[in-house]
Design an enzyme around this catalytic site. Sequence first.
Site, PDB file in Angstrom:
ATOM      1  N   GLU A 181       5.310  66.986 -22.017  1.00 19.32           N
ATOM      2  CA  GLU A 181       5.495  66.556 -20.486  1.00 19.32           C
ATOM      3  C   GLU A 181       6.701  66.647 -20.643  1.00 19.32           C
ATOM      4  OE1 GLU A 181       2.542  62.513 -21.233  1.00 19.32           O
ATOM      5  OE2 GLU A 181       4.457  62.565 -22.722  1.00 19.32           O
ATOM      6  N   TYR A 231      -8.163  79.360   2.824  1.00 23.57           N
ATOM      7  CA  TYR A 231      -6.756  79.306   3.053  1.00 23.57           C
ATOM      8  C   TYR A 231      -6.700  80.841   2.719  1.00 23.57           C
ATOM      9  CZ  TYR A 231      -8.056  74.797  -0.150  1.00 23.57           C
ATOM     10  OH  TYR A 231      -8.228  73.233  -0.071  1.00 23.57           O
TER      11      TYR A 231
END
Length: 431
Positions: free
Chosen positions: A410, A334
């Site tokens: 969340e 990568y």
Amino acid sequence: MFARVSGLALAAALIGSAAQAAPSTAQVAAAAKAVQPKVVAWRRDIHEHPELGNQEVRTAALVAKELRALGFEVREGVGRTGVVGVLKGGKPGKVVALRADMDALPVEEKTGLPFASKVTAPWEGKTLPVMHACGHDTHVAMLLGAATVLAGMKAQIPGTVVVLFQPAEEGSQAGEEGGALLMIRDGALDHPKVDAIFGLHIGPGEAHALNYRAGGFYAGSDRLTITVKGKQTHGARPWAGVDMASVAADIVQAFNQLSARQVDVGASPTVLTVATINMGVRNNIIPEDLTMTGTLRTFNAERRAEVIDKVQKTVAAIGERYGAKAQAVFTQPYPVTRNDLALSAWIKPVLEQASPGKVDDQAALVTGAEDFSRYGEKVPAVFIQLGGRPASVPAATAPANHSPYFDVDEAVFETGVKAEVLLALDYLAKK
């Protein structure tokens, strides 16, 4: 009567004009708040049903269904299981892309969440537990939330938004292709031609914090595989064969010395890790074969080449010293994730609208790696981190990405959705 009609016509014209004006920050914030319950529901569903790289069939089907319902043009099977959605705005303009990764990891979940994963799946010859231990479930959910907000503003968008849901960011199984490179090869950036792309990654930083840096940001990485062929012998007679445990120990110690003493640690960070050591089947048999795997992280091509050369020479020399044949092979490279300088220069005020007072444009280098870097090789790109650590968890003990305990607050999804939408809209407005 004429005056009344004229007034009504003028009012209608003004309303129509307002409807076509660029969406305001307040409109984006309200839309992000409205979609937040759906984002949470998507995240929990995907978290409970994780899929490994190139196996994201259920996740891709969910994404495609939701995008079609929003009015996106949808292409499936891009880069094996990837999904591309295209939303053409009501006005002509440039093309901007937003990307999320979909794959999970072979990790056994220990969070205790009510929607914790109980899934197992095949990975490189073994059946293993699977978990979204790197937050890709949240990335998918937030990008679906951003797609929902943008679809609701379609008429006001001056250009086109492309959403990329990518498989296999964590790397494909040995011998397979996958991830961003395959998505690009399958035309993810070409239909329509993308002018710029943004990506977002959640982590254990302060909740709602957004950070990035211009230029090199995430490390480049290479998968390291070491194979050693020796001579099998009785555990009571190691001198009659090749003691593979000693070979493995010497390699690990040599790597620790190499990365700390043989390269200039002040010039550029380097991480060289051995993560698996596989040998033998019985306690009193020294085996003939040894396999070790790990990862190399670097931030420039010169350092990468230097370390690869040293590793290969070191491994071969250690093997020879023990009378074994040893080699190190590097695969799945990568590149360094580099944030485009021009794009990085103007996004801070945009991100401040998403999370006021919590934006850092001088983030530290990250030794994690991302194949988002592949998109940056083709078009201007910026990658951003979103902090997701629950307030109840101290920073010093927060589980990192890839931990079996990794979890997020969340509430930060709303910030992520706003950031993605505002980046897309602002880029199109400026171009």
